[in-house]
Design a protein around this motif. Sequence first.
Motif, PDB file in Angstrom:
ATOM      1  N   ASP A 181      61.425  20.511 163.209  1.00 22.95           N
ATOM      2  CA  ASP A 181      61.232  21.825 163.842  1.00 22.95           C
ATOM      3  C   ASP A 181      61.664  22.974 162.946  1.00 22.95           C
ATOM      4  O   ASP A 181      61.335  24.137 163.212  1.00 22.95           O
ATOM      5  N   LEU A 182      62.425  22.684 161.912  1.00 24.32           N
ATOM      6  CA  LEU A 182      63.011  23.744 161.083  1.00 24.32           C
ATOM      7  C   LEU A 182      62.154  24.123 159.882  1.00 24.32           C
ATOM      8  O   LEU A 182      62.464  25.088 159.191  1.00 24.32           O
ATOM      9  N   ALA A 183      61.100  23.366 159.605  1.00 27.08           N
ATOM     10  CA  ALA A 183      60.320  23.610 158.387  1.00 27.08           C
ATOM     11  C   ALA A 183      58.832  23.534 158.686  1.00 27.08           C
ATOM     12  O   ALA A 183      58.401  22.871 159.636  1.00 27.08           O
ATOM     13  N   GLN A 210      66.146   9.811 158.288  1.00 22.24           N
ATOM     14  CA  GLN A 210      65.275  10.350 159.330  1.00 22.24           C
ATOM     15  C   GLN A 210      64.847  11.774 158.999  1.00 22.24           C
ATOM     16  O   GLN A 210      63.673  12.146 159.175  1.00 22.24           O
ATOM     17  N   ALA A 211      65.787  12.599 158.517  1.00 23.88           N
ATOM     18  CA  ALA A 211      65.459  13.979 158.169  1.00 23.88           C
ATOM     19  C   ALA A 211      64.448  14.038 157.031  1.00 23.88           C
ATOM     20  O   ALA A 211      63.483  14.818 157.072  1.00 23.88           O
ATOM     21  N   ILE A 212      64.657  13.210 156.018  1.00 26.28           N
ATOM     22  CA  ILE A 212      63.725  13.196 154.884  1.00 26.28           C
ATOM     23  C   ILE A 212      62.329  12.826 155.354  1.00 26.28           C
ATOM     24  O   ILE A 212      61.341  13.467 154.987  1.00 26.28           O
ATOM     25  N   ARG A 213      62.237  11.794 156.186  1.00 26.22           N
ATOM     26  CA  ARG A 213      60.926  11.354 156.668  1.00 26.22           C
ATOM     27  C   ARG A 213      60.242  12.447 157.489  1.00 26.22           C
ATOM     28  O   ARG A 213      59.038  12.714 157.326  1.00 26.22           O
ATOM     29  N   LEU A 216      58.968  15.211 155.200  1.00 31.01           N
ATOM     30  CA  LEU A 216      57.774  14.780 154.472  1.00 31.01           C
ATOM     31  C   LEU A 216      56.557  14.749 155.404  1.00 31.01           C
ATOM     32  O   LEU A 216      55.454  15.135 155.008  1.00 31.01           O
ATOM     33  N   ASP A 217      56.768  14.317 156.645  1.00 35.86           N
ATOM     34  CA  ASP A 217      55.671  14.332 157.618  1.00 35.86           C
ATOM     35  C   ASP A 217      55.178  15.751 157.881  1.00 35.86           C
ATOM     36  O   ASP A 217      53.995  15.966 158.178  1.00 35.86           O
ATOM     37  N   ALA A 218      56.081  16.726 157.773  1.00 36.27           N
ATOM     38  CA  ALA A 218      55.713  18.134 157.979  1.00 36.27           C
ATOM     39  C   ALA A 218      55.125  18.754 156.716  1.00 36.27           C
ATOM     40  O   ALA A 218      54.813  19.937 156.696  1.00 36.27           O
TER      41      ALA A 218
END
Length: 410
Positions: A181-183, A210-213, A216-218
């Motif tokens: 949600d932040l990027a 989890q944050a990295i994934r 990258l999805d975003a």
Amino acid sequence: MLDTPKGLRIHIGLFGRRNAGKSSLANALTNQHISIVSDVPGTTTDPVEKACELAPIGPVVFIDTAGVDDVGELGAARVERSKTVLEWVDVALIIASAAGLEADDRDLVATARRLGTAAVLVLNKAGVTPPSEAVLAEAKALGIPVVVTDARERTGIDALREAIIRLVEDDTEPDRPLAGDLAHAGDTAVLVTPIDSGAPKGRLILPQVQAIRELLDAHAKVVVVQQDRVAEAIAELKRPPAFVMTDSQAIDDVVRQTPESIPLTTFSLQMAYAKSDLIALAEGTAALARLKDGDRVLICETCSHHPQKDDIGRLKIPRWLREKTGRKLEIEVAVGKDFPDDLRPYAVLIQCGGCVVTRRHMLMRLRRAKAQGVPMTNYGLAICYLRGHLERVLSCHPEALAAYRAALAK
């Protein structure tokens, strides 16, 4: 799919009286022998968990629980544990006899509805005694979906799977994104991941992965550094990062290196957003400012890790609490999925990020605390408060910041 952490899986619990066929159904649904099946009542004594894949849902965990009609002092403890599981599973399968409903079955359905737990009533062993029209009518009148099965004969299993899939799709709430949600696409995020004794050798801890994934999805760009390279990483970027996210324990170093104009948050604070109610936990953080001599503080961990030499829950937070407040506090630690029924003796609860459990599990704990009037915060919020940086990191979540300020002013 089998490598997906349990905290990111849908949890499906099987509940009912002893010898209702819960274990047989667990085995039939998973196509695996995960539970001992016996005609002797009470074969399953403690919740048995099995991770597997249920198409098209994906990774799930089936939890086979002890019978709710167990007897004796030990049986009563097992019943209480089974009912606790009902509070936090995503989906409850309430297993009853197709021959007729008992009071325990009705009570389980009523409890699931009261808790808001998505549930299906399974009339099992229909091959022995098919349900009468009267039994079917009574079952349907309880207000949840009804499926007729016979686990041993493998009949009705496909219909039960379909019912589970519908409940997951229609009646369960997924976790919020940890970082997504932040990027936006094209943004750059700087993630600060200290490598300390708590980090698994050769791996990152789950919230970091989890944050990295998610980023990258975003289609965002991710720069991962340790805490001594934050300023350097920011300076080398052609434009400022969308945000910096750090391990809470490195917050002092990261604040010093991150310009005020760049949003700053922590992994644990984002876990509070993803797994629980960040606004309520921000309100609860204000209780740390009101601690008095003799107050009891409960630190709650959902995993059962071996304590480290610089353990965050057992050593660092208690030390920072005493340094910040100057009070003589009684600090206790609850480990694993056990959570005290009576929370009233505590002035405040400090909950870990909950990376190994589900959102419903975390919300269950918060609901219990609210019901007993006990404020709750989490590791990330508490650490940032104790280090003097809470308002800075809450700037990413204005509603939570406003709630904290309002609670602090009371």
